[in-house]
Motif scaffolding. Sequence first.
Motif, PDB file in Angstrom:
ATOM      1  N   LEU A   1       0.821  -1.204   0.000  1.00 51.99           N
ATOM      2  CA  LEU A   1       0.000   0.000   0.000  1.00 51.99           C
ATOM      3  C   LEU A   1       0.859   1.260   0.000  1.00 51.99           C
ATOM      4  O   LEU A   1       0.487   2.292  -0.567  1.00 51.99           O
ATOM      5  N   GLU A   2       2.019   1.169   0.620  1.00 51.44           N
ATOM      6  CA  GLU A   2       2.954   2.293   0.614  1.00 51.44           C
ATOM      7  C   GLU A   2       3.425   2.590  -0.815  1.00 51.44           C
ATOM      8  O   GLU A   2       3.479   3.755  -1.236  1.00 51.44           O
TER       9      GLU A   2
ATOM     10  N   ALA B   1       0.620   4.183  -2.675  1.00 48.44           N
ATOM     11  CA  ALA B   1       0.435   5.578  -2.259  1.00 48.44           C
ATOM     12  C   ALA B   1       1.471   6.490  -2.906  1.00 48.44           C
ATOM     13  O   ALA B   1       1.159   7.614  -3.308  1.00 48.44           O
ATOM     14  N   CYS B   2       2.716   6.018  -3.014  1.00 45.94           N
ATOM     15  CA  CYS B   2       3.744   6.823  -3.679  1.00 45.94           C
ATOM     16  C   CYS B   2       3.405   7.012  -5.153  1.00 45.94           C
ATOM     17  O   CYS B   2       3.593   8.104  -5.711  1.00 45.94           O
ATOM     18  N   PHE B   3       2.901   5.947  -5.781  1.00 38.65           N
ATOM     19  CA  PHE B   3       2.466   6.087  -7.172  1.00 38.65           C
ATOM     20  C   PHE B   3       1.353   7.130  -7.300  1.00 38.65           C
ATOM     21  O   PHE B   3       1.339   7.930  -8.232  1.00 38.65           O
ATOM     22  N   TYR B   4       0.412   7.088  -6.362  1.00 35.68           N
ATOM     23  CA  TYR B   4      -0.670   8.075  -6.392  1.00 35.68           C
ATOM     24  C   TYR B   4      -0.106   9.498  -6.353  1.00 35.68           C
ATOM     25  O   TYR B   4      -0.536  10.377  -7.113  1.00 35.68           O
TER      26      TYR B   4
ATOM     27  N   ARG C   1      -5.156   8.674   2.067  1.00 37.05           N
ATOM     28  CA  ARG C   1      -5.016   8.319   3.484  1.00 37.05           C
ATOM     29  C   ARG C   1      -3.742   7.503   3.729  1.00 37.05           C
ATOM     30  O   ARG C   1      -3.034   7.700   4.728  1.00 37.05           O
ATOM     31  N   ALA C   2      -3.437   6.601   2.792  1.00 32.41           N
ATOM     32  CA  ALA C   2      -2.241   5.774   2.934  1.00 32.41           C
ATOM     33  C   ALA C   2      -0.976   6.622   2.891  1.00 32.41           C
ATOM     34  O   ALA C   2      -0.027   6.383   3.654  1.00 32.41           O
ATOM     35  N   MET C   3      -0.946   7.615   2.018  1.00 33.48           N
ATOM     36  CA  MET C   3       0.243   8.473   1.941  1.00 33.48           C
ATOM     37  C   MET C   3       0.409   9.277   3.219  1.00 33.48           C
ATOM     38  O   MET C   3       1.533   9.452   3.723  1.00 33.48           O
ATOM     39  N   ALA C   4      -0.699   9.748   3.763  1.00 31.63           N
ATOM     40  CA  ALA C   4      -0.627  10.485   5.035  1.00 31.63           C
ATOM     41  C   ALA C   4      -0.095   9.585   6.153  1.00 31.63           C
ATOM     42  O   ALA C   4       0.715  10.023   6.987  1.00 31.63           O
ATOM     43  N   GLU C   5      -0.529   8.333   6.151  1.00 34.46           N
ATOM     44  CA  GLU C   5      -0.046   7.393   7.168  1.00 34.46           C
ATOM     45  C   GLU C   5       1.436   7.096   6.985  1.00 34.46           C
ATOM     46  O   GLU C   5       2.166   6.908   7.965  1.00 34.46           O
ATOM     47  N   CYS C   6       1.892   7.036   5.735  1.00 34.14           N
ATOM     48  CA  CYS C   6       3.315   6.804   5.473  1.00 34.14           C
ATOM     49  C   CYS C   6       4.186   7.900   6.104  1.00 34.14           C
ATOM     50  O   CYS C   6       5.317   7.641   6.514  1.00 34.14           O
ATOM     51  N   LEU C   7       3.658   9.095   6.154  1.00 29.62           N
ATOM     52  CA  LEU C   7       4.433  10.238   6.648  1.00 29.62           C
ATOM     53  C   LEU C   7       4.150  10.538   8.117  1.00 29.62           C
ATOM     54  O   LEU C   7       4.639  11.533   8.655  1.00 29.62           O
TER      55      LEU C   7
END
Length: 443
Positions: free
Chosen positions: A377-378, A381-384, A416-422
């Motif tokens: 998912l990370e 999210a980076c692709f997004y 949401r996944a990108m926010a969680e990554c950071l």
Amino acid sequence: MTEFFRIERPTFDPASGGAVFGYRLNDLAFTEKLVLPTGASESAAASPAFEKLLGLTAIVLGVSYFKLRAPFAIQAPDIALNAAERAFVIDVYENGMGEFYARNALTRFGKLELAAPHDPEEHKPAPDLPNRTLLPIGGGKDSLVSVDLLTHTGQPFTPFAVNPKGPILTSVEAIGTPPLYVTRTLDPEMIRLGQETGYYNGHVPSTAINSMIASLCALLFGYDQIVLSNERSASEGNVMFDGRETNHQYSKSLGFELLTADTLANATGGALKYFSLLRPYSEARIASLFTKEQKFDAVFSSCNRNFRLDGNDGPLWCGECPKCHFVFLIFAPFMAKDRMLRIFGRNLLDDPANEQSFRELAGLTGQKPWECVGEILEAAACFYTLTRHADWHEDAVVRAIKTDLFAQYGEEKLQRAMAECLTDSHDHHIPPALAAKVAAYAV
């Protein structure tokens, strides 16, 4: 005949720095050697804590020989173990070898038998270890981010590596701090047999192996903590096999880190700490931290395929393997495009030949690669983020997968996944004072 694997009593000579480990696999005998730096204190080498760690190291190093036949019976007749140490050993030989079992279709979970004398003493006397850090360097981005964090928090450290080569040597040279190196020599007969019919070969838990070797150096040369550079996504597995999740990075996972930390602490009366400085972070967050410092750009590499014998006989990045693709992907949202192209030599996101590999990383096809890559998912999210990024949104791979990416995950989930990554996790066991200093710098 019932097959067995036996671990002999190891020996260590403080004068030469030589440690010798013997193994028997049925009628085969093997010898492995370590050469540690000289100058170790003889009293430290004779301590109960070192004797305990030397025995545990012998057992963990043994996985390289055990895997030739992977018998169900493991014997350590001269190495006494308490109940917690037995659990640690079984974990190394079961979950630590999970990928090996899965890829060779061997069912061993819950079936291994360990025969070793019982050690009734739960705690060893605590050696006096100075407040210093032994920092394993792998030549990739992660340990170099730890270098930056420790440097800016004023924590003294010594770079450490086993059989350093290629990016490890160039990275340590750029760090500028004298290192501590260990030479490990595997039995050549084991290597030869691993290529023959009738014997197995495959992945072993290298982080577990190197951590145990580091523990010997910590006691002999005076370090009270071993600091790893394992991110939180290392805990995500690859596939289900034999009723368990198997994980290429199991020995980098939080679960194994905690088990190892307890084992090393109990063996040293609580004197030796073991934790990962990067455990709160996703791979993407680590990539963002790496961009703060440029002095390692020309010397580091996370590419296993092109891990050269020295830093000058080929490109640091092959540009073709999943590891290269993943690292490129997580850097892209945070690093200037011209800097990216200087590091990697070309734009990996603009080559249609790489599309299938990037799809696997983002969970759009196949399984997660058997590599040290981050969460599916990370990657998605980076692709997004790249689909909305001026530098990358027109590149061939980004355009090719955009529709499928949005269809599988949806924009809201990817945001949401990108926010969680950071967002940093609190699920770690970094000492509180150090954690506070790191958090203040890593804003």
